[in-house]
Design a protein around this motif. Structure first.
Motif, PDB file in Angstrom:
ATOM      1  N   TYR A 111       0.879  -1.286   0.065  1.00 48.58           N
ATOM      2  CA  TYR A 111       0.215  -0.035   0.082  1.00 48.58           C
ATOM      3  C   TYR A 111       0.935   1.448   0.065  1.00 48.58           C
ATOM      4  N   ARG A 112       0.665   2.209  -0.572  1.00 46.20           N
ATOM      5  CA  ARG A 112       0.893   3.732  -0.429  1.00 46.20           C
ATOM      6  C   ARG A 112       0.894   4.208   0.883  1.00 46.20           C
ATOM      7  N   GLY A 113       1.914   4.786   1.559  1.00 45.45           N
ATOM      8  CA  GLY A 113       1.624   5.142   2.737  1.00 45.45           C
ATOM      9  C   GLY A 113       2.403   4.523   3.746  1.00 45.45           C
ATOM     10  N   THR A 114       2.890   5.232   5.015  1.00 37.87           N
ATOM     11  CA  THR A 114       3.689   4.550   6.019  1.00 37.87           C
ATOM     12  C   THR A 114       2.699   4.537   7.472  1.00 37.87           C
ATOM     13  N   MET A 115       3.342   3.387   8.164  1.00 40.67           N
ATOM     14  CA  MET A 115       2.949   3.397   9.651  1.00 40.67           C
ATOM     15  C   MET A 115       3.882   2.666  10.460  1.00 40.67           C
ATOM     16  N   PRO A 116       3.678   2.559  11.752  1.00 45.04           N
ATOM     17  CA  PRO A 116       4.628   1.562  12.391  1.00 45.04           C
ATOM     18  C   PRO A 116       4.687   0.078  12.025  1.00 45.04           C
ATOM     19  N   SER A 117       5.843  -0.608  12.120  1.00 47.34           N
ATOM     20  CA  SER A 117       5.736  -1.809  11.961  1.00 47.34           C
ATOM     21  C   SER A 117       5.251  -2.676  13.173  1.00 47.34           C
ATOM     22  N   SER A 118       4.799  -3.922  12.781  1.00 46.19           N
ATOM     23  CA  SER A 118       4.693  -4.693  13.998  1.00 46.19           C
ATOM     24  C   SER A 118       4.324  -6.209  13.522  1.00 46.19           C
ATOM     25  N   ASN A 119       4.911  -7.173  14.264  1.00 48.11           N
ATOM     26  CA  ASN A 119       4.864  -8.532  13.683  1.00 48.11           C
ATOM     27  C   ASN A 119       3.381  -9.171  14.470  1.00 48.11           C
ATOM     28  N   ALA A 120       3.139 -10.352  13.895  1.00 49.21           N
ATOM     29  CA  ALA A 120       1.916 -11.075  14.506  1.00 49.21           C
ATOM     30  C   ALA A 120       0.974 -10.218  14.884  1.00 49.21           C
ATOM     31  N   VAL A 121       0.561  -9.163  13.965  1.00 50.43           N
ATOM     32  CA  VAL A 121      -0.794  -8.490  14.316  1.00 50.43           C
ATOM     33  C   VAL A 121      -1.954  -9.386  14.267  1.00 50.43           C
ATOM     34  N   ARG A 122      -2.000 -10.486  13.775  1.00 51.21           N
ATOM     35  CA  ARG A 122      -3.027 -11.421  13.662  1.00 51.21           C
ATOM     36  C   ARG A 122      -2.373 -12.692  13.188  1.00 51.21           C
ATOM     37  N   PRO A 123      -2.945 -14.096  13.129  1.00 50.86           N
ATOM     38  CA  PRO A 123      -2.125 -15.144  13.078  1.00 50.86           C
ATOM     39  C   PRO A 123      -1.789 -15.055  11.376  1.00 50.86           C
ATOM     40  N   GLY A 124      -0.588 -15.103  11.285  1.00 51.50           N
ATOM     41  CA  GLY A 124       0.108 -15.273  10.001  1.00 51.50           C
ATOM     42  C   GLY A 124       0.241 -13.900   9.164  1.00 51.50           C
ATOM     43  N   VAL A 125       0.064 -12.644   9.935  1.00 51.69           N
ATOM     44  CA  VAL A 125      -0.026 -11.239   9.351  1.00 51.69           C
ATOM     45  C   VAL A 125       1.113 -10.526  10.134  1.00 51.69           C
ATOM     46  N   ASP A 126       2.068 -10.084   9.296  1.00 47.93           N
ATOM     47  CA  ASP A 126       2.945  -9.068   9.638  1.00 47.93           C
ATOM     48  C   ASP A 126       3.093  -7.808   8.884  1.00 47.93           C
ATOM     49  N   ILE A 127       3.119  -6.607   9.717  1.00 47.97           N
ATOM     50  CA  ILE A 127       3.217  -5.230   8.994  1.00 47.97           C
ATOM     51  C   ILE A 127       4.555  -4.465   8.991  1.00 47.97           C
ATOM     52  N   LYS A 128       5.218  -4.527   7.645  1.00 46.55           N
ATOM     53  CA  LYS A 128       6.536  -4.043   7.307  1.00 46.55           C
ATOM     54  C   LYS A 128       6.345  -2.733   6.813  1.00 46.55           C
ATOM     55  N   SER A 129       6.931  -1.647   7.548  1.00 48.76           N
ATOM     56  CA  SER A 129       6.842  -0.457   7.057  1.00 48.76           C
ATOM     57  C   SER A 129       8.001   0.395   7.587  1.00 48.76           C
ATOM     58  N   LEU A 130       7.822   1.245   8.636  1.00 49.92           N
ATOM     59  CA  LEU A 130       8.749   2.215   8.754  1.00 49.92           C
ATOM     60  C   LEU A 130      10.191   1.568   9.551  1.00 49.92           C
ATOM     61  N   THR A 131      10.114   0.485  10.240  1.00 49.84           N
ATOM     62  CA  THR A 131      11.056   0.097  11.080  1.00 49.84           C
ATOM     63  C   THR A 131      11.144  -1.639  10.603  1.00 49.84           C
ATOM     64  N   GLN A 132      11.007  -1.891   9.456  1.00 46.52           N
ATOM     65  CA  GLN A 132      11.332  -3.418   9.124  1.00 46.52           C
ATOM     66  C   GLN A 132      11.763  -3.373   7.586  1.00 46.52           C
ATOM     67  N   TYR A 133      12.324  -4.609   7.277  1.00 43.24           N
ATOM     68  CA  TYR A 133      12.611  -4.645   5.734  1.00 43.24           C
ATOM     69  C   TYR A 133      11.773  -5.880   5.068  1.00 43.24           C
ATOM     70  N   ALA A 134      11.539  -5.633   3.691  1.00 42.89           N
ATOM     71  CA  ALA A 134      10.815  -6.741   3.169  1.00 42.89           C
ATOM     72  C   ALA A 134      11.785  -7.426   1.882  1.00 42.89           C
ATOM     73  N   ARG A 135      11.779  -8.933   1.674  1.00 40.87           N
ATOM     74  CA  ARG A 135      12.280  -9.198   0.703  1.00 40.87           C
ATOM     75  C   ARG A 135      11.988  -8.787  -0.818  1.00 40.87           C
ATOM     76  N   TRP A 136      12.672  -8.309  -1.665  1.00 42.22           N
ATOM     77  CA  TRP A 136      12.067  -7.992  -3.044  1.00 42.22           C
ATOM     78  C   TRP A 136      11.940  -9.384  -3.681  1.00 42.22           C
ATOM     79  N   LEU A 137      10.848  -9.496  -4.254  1.00 43.59           N
ATOM     80  CA  LEU A 137      10.331 -10.606  -4.900  1.00 43.59           C
ATOM     81  C   LEU A 137       9.887 -10.352  -6.298  1.00 43.59           C
ATOM     82  N   GLY A 138       9.998  -8.908  -6.762  1.00 45.29           N
ATOM     83  CA  GLY A 138       9.481  -8.698  -8.133  1.00 45.29           C
ATOM     84  C   GLY A 138       8.450  -7.470  -7.971  1.00 45.29           C
ATOM     85  N   PRO A 139       8.225  -6.957  -9.166  1.00 46.46           N
ATOM     86  CA  PRO A 139       7.055  -6.162  -9.007  1.00 46.46           C
ATOM     87  C   PRO A 139       5.659  -6.409  -8.566  1.00 46.46           C
TER      88      PRO A 139
END
Length: 307
Positions: free
Chosen positions: A146-174
């Motif tokens: 999504y466009r926009g930033t927010m705090p990062s947080s792991n396990a916000v619900r089962p199987g869901v992490d939020i990666k934004s201001l303080t985490q990295y994400a693996r580049w897997l293509g466009p």
């Protein structure tokens, strides 16, 4: 090319994952304004530089805030991500690229948020709950960007992490699909909820609010019985969460009920419905501030999905 365009035409992950190819992909992303860093075996960042090894630097006090690392070598995980080609190709970084197995990027530094869905159940939940956006397949699930930033947080619900201001994400293509603006439903996932006050404490007084009636819903196309029945069922779900989850339930009830009125000419008295949901959440220990935020986000999310 901007960081938003690169997700429509960016480099794919090299199948061979050799150092030179990974570096070329990283430079292409950096040129588009996407901060990047190399990942080592296990798809994790390289260890801190010698000056910061074993916490010698004090653990970088500002790791909890967005901002670049000032160390000349890859250091401090996501904070090392950079768009500077001179750094990426510097003598301290080139040997690291030779050992790298993947490219990562810092979503917050690119003005983005990644909802990392780690399994099929999480993907199904997102398709049911969140606005459609650009998606990237992963080994076990999907990244929703999504466009926009927010705090990062792991396990916000089962199987869901939020990666934004303080985490990295693996580049897997466009990926594919049109990138949407970060919705309230995603922001609501990282709000810390306390539905069980400490012994002897009161989270907030039980609210007394006017109930929904036809006087505040002159433009609603539904019968009073239909609205009241749905509302009472929703309130019962919230009140049943006496141990935990009442705030999240309030969000879900508000979103569900508001969605029923998207085709009405209005007004439908959604504010009054929201007040009843807030009161129900407060009655089982949800702090009023949190309850109001959860309900407001639920009502807003329903409007976003209808738009």
């Amino acid at each position: 090319m901007t960081q938003l365009h690169v997700f429509g035409e960016g480099p794919s992950v090299p199948a061979t994952r050799s150092g030179p190819e990974l570096l070329r992909a990283a430079l292409a992303l950096a040129a588009a304004g996407v901060p990047v860093l190399p990942l080592r075996q296990g798809k994790v960042p390289f260890g801190n530089c010698r000056a910061c090894k074993d916490g010698a630097c004090g653990g970088r006090p500002n790791m909890k805030a967005a901002g670049p690392c000032q160390c000349p070598a890859p250091c401090h995980a996501w904070a090392a991500a950079t768009t500077d080609p001179h750094i990426l190709t510097s003598p301290l970084w080139v040997p690291v690229w030779r050992e790298a197995v993947a490219v990562a990027y810092h979503p917050g530094g690119a003005g983005l948020t990644v909802v990392d869905l780690d399994n099929a159940a999480a993907v199904a939940w997102a398709r049911e709950t969140l606005p459609a956006t650009r998606t990237v397949p992963t080994t076990r699930g999907e990244h929703w960007i999504y466009r926009g930033t927010m705090p990062s947080s792991n396990a916000v619900r089962p199987g869901v992490d939020i990666k934004s201001l303080t985490q990295y994400a693996r580049w897997l293509g466009p990926g594919t699909g049109r990138m949407a603006v970060l919705p309230a439903a995603v922001r609501a996932l990282v709000v810390k909820e306390d539905t069980t006050p400490a012994r002897g404490e009161v989270a907030s007084s039980v609210l007394t609010r006017a109930t929904w009636s036809r006087h505040v819903a002159t433009g609603c196309r539904h019968t009073d019985r239909y609205v009241r029945t749905g509302l009472e069922r929703g309130l019962a779900l919230v009140r049943a969460r006496t141990q935990s989850g009442a705030g999240s339930q309030a969000f879900g009830v508000a979103r569900f009920l508001a969605a029923k009125h998207t085709a009405c000419p209005g007004p439908c008295g959604l504010a009054a419905i929201g007040e009843e949901i807030v009161a129900a959440a407060v009655s089982v220990g949800v702090p009023e501030t949190y309850a109001r935020r959860a309900v407001a986000n639920g009502l807003e999310t329903a409007a976003e999905r209808a738009a």
